[in-house]
Write a protein that holds these residues in place. Structure first.
Motif, short mmCIF file in Angstrom:
data_model
loop_
_atom_site.label_atom_id
_atom_site.label_comp_id
_atom_site.label_asym_id
_atom_site.label_seq_id
_atom_site.Cartn_x
_atom_site.Cartn_y
_atom_site.Cartn_z
N GLY A 111 55.57 45.52 -0.57
CA GLY A 111 55.88 44.29 -0.39
C GLY A 111 53.80 44.69 -1.17
O GLY A 111 53.16 42.84 -0.81
N MET A 112 53.22 45.31 -1.04
CA MET A 112 52.13 45.56 -1.17
C MET A 112 51.20 44.98 -1.93
O MET A 112 51.50 44.83 -3.06
CB MET A 112 51.40 46.89 -0.88
N ARG A 113 49.66 44.78 -2.67
CA ARG A 113 49.72 44.05 -3.86
C ARG A 113 48.81 45.64 -4.30
O ARG A 113 48.79 46.48 -4.21
CB ARG A 113 48.10 43.95 -3.40
N ALA A 114 49.65 45.15 -5.58
CA ALA A 114 48.41 46.30 -6.25
C ALA A 114 47.31 47.09 -5.71
O ALA A 114 47.01 48.17 -6.46
CB ALA A 114 48.52 46.00 -8.37
N GLU A 168 43.31 45.96 8.58
CA GLU A 168 44.78 46.52 8.73
C GLU A 168 45.82 45.99 8.95
O GLU A 168 46.24 46.04 10.22
CB GLU A 168 44.13 47.95 9.43
N ARG A 169 46.83 46.78 8.56
CA ARG A 169 48.47 46.27 8.90
C ARG A 169 49.18 47.67 8.61
O ARG A 169 49.28 48.63 7.45
CB ARG A 169 48.93 45.36 8.26
N GLU A 198 52.99 38.79 8.73
CA GLU A 198 52.79 39.63 8.73
C GLU A 198 52.33 41.05 8.22
O GLU A 198 51.50 41.61 7.51
CB GLU A 198 53.23 40.70 10.44
N LEU A 199 54.03 41.38 7.16
CA LEU A 199 53.97 42.90 6.45
C LEU A 199 53.48 42.30 5.31
O LEU A 199 53.01 43.16 4.35
CB LEU A 199 55.81 42.34 6.15
N LEU A 200 53.19 41.03 5.35
CA LEU A 200 52.25 40.76 3.91
C LEU A 200 50.71 40.62 3.74
O LEU A 200 50.29 40.92 2.88
CB LEU A 200 52.69 39.02 3.17
N GLY A 201 50.55 40.22 5.47
CA GLY A 201 49.20 40.20 5.42
C GLY A 201 48.13 39.14 4.89
O GLY A 201 47.20 39.64 4.90
#
Length: 297
Positions: free
Chosen positions: A145-148, A175-176, A265-268
């Motif tokens: 699910g990270m951003r580009a 940071e995550r 948390e996973l998406l930040g």
């Protein structure tokens, strides 16, 4: 006013820790504001008064910009004025006049698991020169699910394939740790072993995981074009973007029973209200909740 804007942007970078992209966007907004002020005969932030603020808001309202852009512009100006007041650059407060427009909350575009699988299977070993890299990128985007911007800045040392985690640096340099599933681990491993070494530029070695054909780090625009290419090949239409995979990642987690805090948390996301939008996307989940708990279901 230009020197004052530069001083403020330095503050955002060095002390507030905002991301480069956010600072660039604020810088553009403040340059527009400075240009408007200059056209009205105001050269210093100390001379900004209520009539200028009202006129600028009216100018933005007629500019044709979308609501989110107008809102960001007003936030940038408001924060700049507060900075000037706090640091003695300005002696008058006019920020109470800056009211951001209310935004309609739009539901994100989400694709079901079958559509995502078609996208992930779109790269072809026979016809795509960088099949291993592209496959690894697509699997990573959906698995984490990270951003580009987070994906292109991912370094080799940020990924621990043995335990299935990666270290992600998000907005504001926060940071995550994000788990990585087996398909993504397999795709990244194969890319590192069979293709990344061929892409490396020996004269200018690069720490980033995903590289161009010349051994340089990828750019966000490349990721955007790549995803569009494979979405078209998979027959998924022009609306699918890198962010669509992020939306799908979050929605599929919630559909599978993940709790909202974990997804946040996973998406930040800094605010859980940003994550809550995904609870409204999955119609099957909503129907199930309604049927289970509504007295007249």
């Amino acid at each position: 006013m230009g020197d004052q804007i530069c001083e403020y942007l330095d503050y955002l970078s060095l002390e507030a820790g905002l991301s480069v992209n956010t600072i660039l966007a604020y810088g553009r907004d403040l340059c527009d504001f400075a240009g408007f002020c200059g056209g009205s005969g105001i050269e210093s932030i100390a001379s900004v008064n209520s009539s200028i603020i009202i006129s600028y808001q009216h100018e933005l309202a007629l500019s044709g910009k979308i609501e989110s852009s107008v809102r960001r512009s007003l936030v940038a100006v408001k924060m700049f004025l507060q900075f000037a007041l706090a640091n003695g650059i300005s002696s008058q407060s006019v920020t109470e006049l800056l009211e951001s427009p209310k935004l309609w909350q739009k539901l994100p575009q989400v694709y079901n698991t079958d559509a995502v699988k078609r996208l992930l299977d779109a790269p072809e070993p026979q016809s795509d020169r960088f099949y291993l890299r592209d496959k690894a990128i697509l699997e990573t985007l959906y698995a984490t699910g990270m951003r580009a911007s987070e994906t292109v800045s991912l370094r080799v040392n940020d990924v621990n394939l043995k335990i299935g985690y990666l270290r992600c640096i998000g907005k504001g340099n926060k940071e995550r740790l994000v788990p990585v599933g087996v398909p993504a681990i397999k795709a990244i491993t194969e890319y590192i072993k069979k293709q990344r070494a061929q892409l490396l530029n020996d004269e200018k070695p690069c720490e980033e995981l995903f590289l161009t054909h010349s051994g340089r780090p990828l750019e966000r625009t490349f990721l955007w074009r790549m995803v569009k290419k494979y979405a078209s090949r998979a027959g998924l239409g022009p609306r699918l973007t890198t962010h669509s995979l992020r939306h799908s990642f979050a929605t599929h987690l919630l559909s599978g029973g993940a709790d909202l805090r974990s997804v946040q948390e996973l998406l930040g996301h800094a605010d859980i209200s940003t994550t809550q939008i995904y609870t409204h996307v999955d119609s099957d989940r909503l129907k199930k909740i309604h049927k289970e708990f509504h007295p007249r279901a």
